[in-house]
Design a protein around this motif. Structure first.
Motif, PDB file in Angstrom:
ATOM      1  N   ILE A 180       7.275   0.592   8.529  1.00 33.55           N
ATOM      2  CA  ILE A 180       7.375  -0.641   7.754  1.00 33.55           C
ATOM      3  C   ILE A 180       7.695  -0.360   6.289  1.00 33.55           C
ATOM      4  O   ILE A 180       8.168  -1.233   5.567  1.00 33.55           O
ATOM      5  CB  ILE A 180       6.068  -1.459   7.873  1.00 33.55           C
ATOM      6  N   SER A 181       7.471   0.897   5.849  1.00 38.04           N
ATOM      7  CA  SER A 181       7.646   1.265   4.447  1.00 38.04           C
ATOM      8  C   SER A 181       8.952   2.016   4.222  1.00 38.04           C
ATOM      9  O   SER A 181       9.149   3.114   4.740  1.00 38.04           O
ATOM     10  CB  SER A 181       6.471   2.137   3.989  1.00 38.04           C
ATOM     11  N   GLU A 182       9.836   1.451   3.423  1.00 35.92           N
ATOM     12  CA  GLU A 182      11.085   2.134   3.095  1.00 35.92           C
ATOM     13  C   GLU A 182      10.825   3.337   2.208  1.00 35.92           C
ATOM     14  O   GLU A 182      11.604   4.302   2.219  1.00 35.92           O
ATOM     15  CB  GLU A 182      12.053   1.153   2.445  1.00 35.92           C
ATOM     16  N   GLU A 183       9.739   3.309   1.435  1.00 39.49           N
ATOM     17  CA  GLU A 183       9.370   4.467   0.623  1.00 39.49           C
ATOM     18  C   GLU A 183       9.005   5.652   1.525  1.00 39.49           C
ATOM     19  O   GLU A 183       9.394   6.789   1.260  1.00 39.49           O
ATOM     20  CB  GLU A 183       8.204   4.124  -0.304  1.00 39.49           C
ATOM     21  N   ASN A 184       8.259   5.385   2.585  1.00 40.28           N
ATOM     22  CA  ASN A 184       7.952   6.439   3.549  1.00 40.28           C
ATOM     23  C   ASN A 184       9.228   7.007   4.163  1.00 40.28           C
ATOM     24  O   ASN A 184       9.381   8.220   4.313  1.00 40.28           O
ATOM     25  CB  ASN A 184       7.062   5.890   4.674  1.00 40.28           C
ATOM     26  N   LEU A 185      10.138   6.127   4.520  1.00 39.27           N
ATOM     27  CA  LEU A 185      11.363   6.565   5.191  1.00 39.27           C
ATOM     28  C   LEU A 185      12.255   7.394   4.272  1.00 39.27           C
ATOM     29  O   LEU A 185      12.966   8.294   4.735  1.00 39.27           O
ATOM     30  CB  LEU A 185      12.130   5.353   5.713  1.00 39.27           C
ATOM     31  N   ALA A 186      12.206   7.126   2.961  1.00 38.35           N
ATOM     32  CA  ALA A 186      12.984   7.935   2.021  1.00 38.35           C
ATOM     33  C   ALA A 186      12.483   9.379   2.015  1.00 38.35           C
ATOM     34  O   ALA A 186      13.275  10.331   1.976  1.00 38.35           O
ATOM     35  CB  ALA A 186      12.888   7.336   0.615  1.00 38.35           C
ATOM     36  N   VAL A 187      11.163   9.551   2.079  1.00 35.76           N
ATOM     37  CA  VAL A 187      10.595  10.896   2.164  1.00 35.76           C
ATOM     38  C   VAL A 187      10.989  11.540   3.487  1.00 35.76           C
ATOM     39  O   VAL A 187      11.353  12.721   3.544  1.00 35.76           O
ATOM     40  CB  VAL A 187       9.058  10.862   2.018  1.00 35.76           C
TER      41      VAL A 187
ATOM     42  N   PHE B 205       0.839  -1.202   0.000  1.00 41.83           N
ATOM     43  CA  PHE B 205       0.000   0.000   0.000  1.00 41.83           C
ATOM     44  C   PHE B 205       0.875   1.252   0.000  1.00 41.83           C
ATOM     45  O   PHE B 205       0.640   2.189  -0.782  1.00 41.83           O
ATOM     46  CB  PHE B 205      -0.908  -0.012   1.231  1.00 41.83           C
ATOM     47  N   TYR B 206       1.889   1.284   0.851  1.00 40.98           N
ATOM     48  CA  TYR B 206       2.672   2.504   1.013  1.00 40.98           C
ATOM     49  C   TYR B 206       3.697   2.724  -0.094  1.00 40.98           C
ATOM     50  O   TYR B 206       4.236   3.834  -0.214  1.00 40.98           O
ATOM     51  CB  TYR B 206       3.337   2.515   2.388  1.00 40.98           C
ATOM     52  N   LYS B 207       3.944   1.720  -0.912  1.00 42.50           N
ATOM     53  CA  LYS B 207       4.807   1.952  -2.075  1.00 42.50           C
ATOM     54  C   LYS B 207       4.211   3.032  -2.963  1.00 42.50           C
ATOM     55  O   LYS B 207       4.920   3.881  -3.512  1.00 42.50           O
ATOM     56  CB  LYS B 207       4.988   0.652  -2.860  1.00 42.50           C
ATOM     57  N   ASP B 208       2.902   2.992  -3.138  1.00 42.55           N
ATOM     58  CA  ASP B 208       2.212   4.006  -3.939  1.00 42.55           C
ATOM     59  C   ASP B 208       1.891   5.253  -3.116  1.00 42.55           C
ATOM     60  O   ASP B 208       2.034   6.378  -3.579  1.00 42.55           O
ATOM     61  CB  ASP B 208       0.910   3.433  -4.524  1.00 42.55           C
TER      62      ASP B 208
END
Length: 270
Positions: free
Chosen positions: A89-96, A16-19
């Protein structure tokens, strides 16, 4: 780091959090909730920031942003003065989150890592404070709260802002008419995942059984109708929240109908 084996629910959250992280990407942060003089006790998010601000003593205090998402709250806590660790849990979130911390020259005070709430990679008694905003309804309550208690120092406080089931309103909300007016299916725009749910009595029993003392403040009675008002403005939502605030002060039993709760959970001194 994330566990080698994830549950099906955890994998769905990651997907879900990838998008979501890209769709909801932000480039600026409003620091008024922690640096401004205004207070909004009727707003549960502002109320959380006020609690955190009240407990700030020195730049040596460590705060865990528990399920930090894209790191907006982390940056606010760090700007206030805390040394902040955040996990998600989301690496995409952490990049932001990393990008935002760097933009505001807070990278040295914000440290992010991918983890699950059920298996934190922090040592016992690591944090003076722990703050989780809209996270508990995504996770295994028993395991996660045990971990939260473990990493909190004696005398520390954990603050959680959550949606919670409320008598009278919940049966109406889950009726066919209620779901038709305000659908709660998976939605990137409304930030609704497949597995999330409101806290219930069993969850509250688990939280109270783990922490040594739990205080709760409720919000959202009349203001829950905002989802039924087409194009409800920010100003209208604020006025509804203020109405709730004054109704609850005038008639305290109304608080039991609140659909949002802020929990202040205490870990006793040894």
């Amino acid at each position: 780091m994330l566990p080698a084996t994830l549950t099906a629910r955890q994998q769905r959250e990651i997907d879900f959090y990838k998008d979501y992280a890209q769709r909801q990407r932000v480039s600026s942060i409003d620091f008024d909730p922690v640096l401004g003089h205004e207070q909004r006790p009727w707003n549960p998010y502002w109320y959380v920031y006020q609690l955190v601000k009240q407990r700030y003593v020195s730049r040596k205090q460590r705060l865990l942003d528990y399920g930090c998402g894209i790191g907006i709250a982390s940056a606010r806590f760090a700007r206030l003065g805390y040394q902040v660790d955040g996990f998600d849990i989301s690496e995409e979130n952490l990049a932001v989150a990393d990008d935002l911390a760097a933009k505001y020259q807070l990278a040295s005070r914000c440290h992010f890592a991918p983890m699950t709430a059920e298996n934190l990679n922090y040592e016992d008694n690591s944090f003076d404070m722990l703050v989780g905003i809209d996270i508990l309804h995504h996770i295994d309550i028993q395991k996660s709260i045990e971990e939260a208690y473990r990493v909190l120092r004696p005398g520390g406080v954990a603050i959680f802002k959550e949606h919670i089931e409320a008598p009278i309103f919940e049966p109406i909300r889950q009726s066919s008419v209620g779901r038709w007016i305000a659908p709660n299916e998976t939605s990137q725009d409304d930030h609704i995942t497949d597995d999330e749910r409101k806290l219930n009595n069993d969850d509250m029993t688990a939280i109270n059984g783990i922490f040594d003392r739990v205080e709760e403040k409720r919000f959202t009675v009349v203001s829950r109708v905002d989802r039924m008002i087409p194009q409800c403005s920010v100003g209208m939502r604020a006025r509804l929240q203020q109405l709730d605030h004054y109704l609850m002060k005038a008639c305290p039993p109304i608080r039991n109908l609140g659909g949002t709760v802020v929990l202040t959970c205490h870990k006793s001194h040894l």
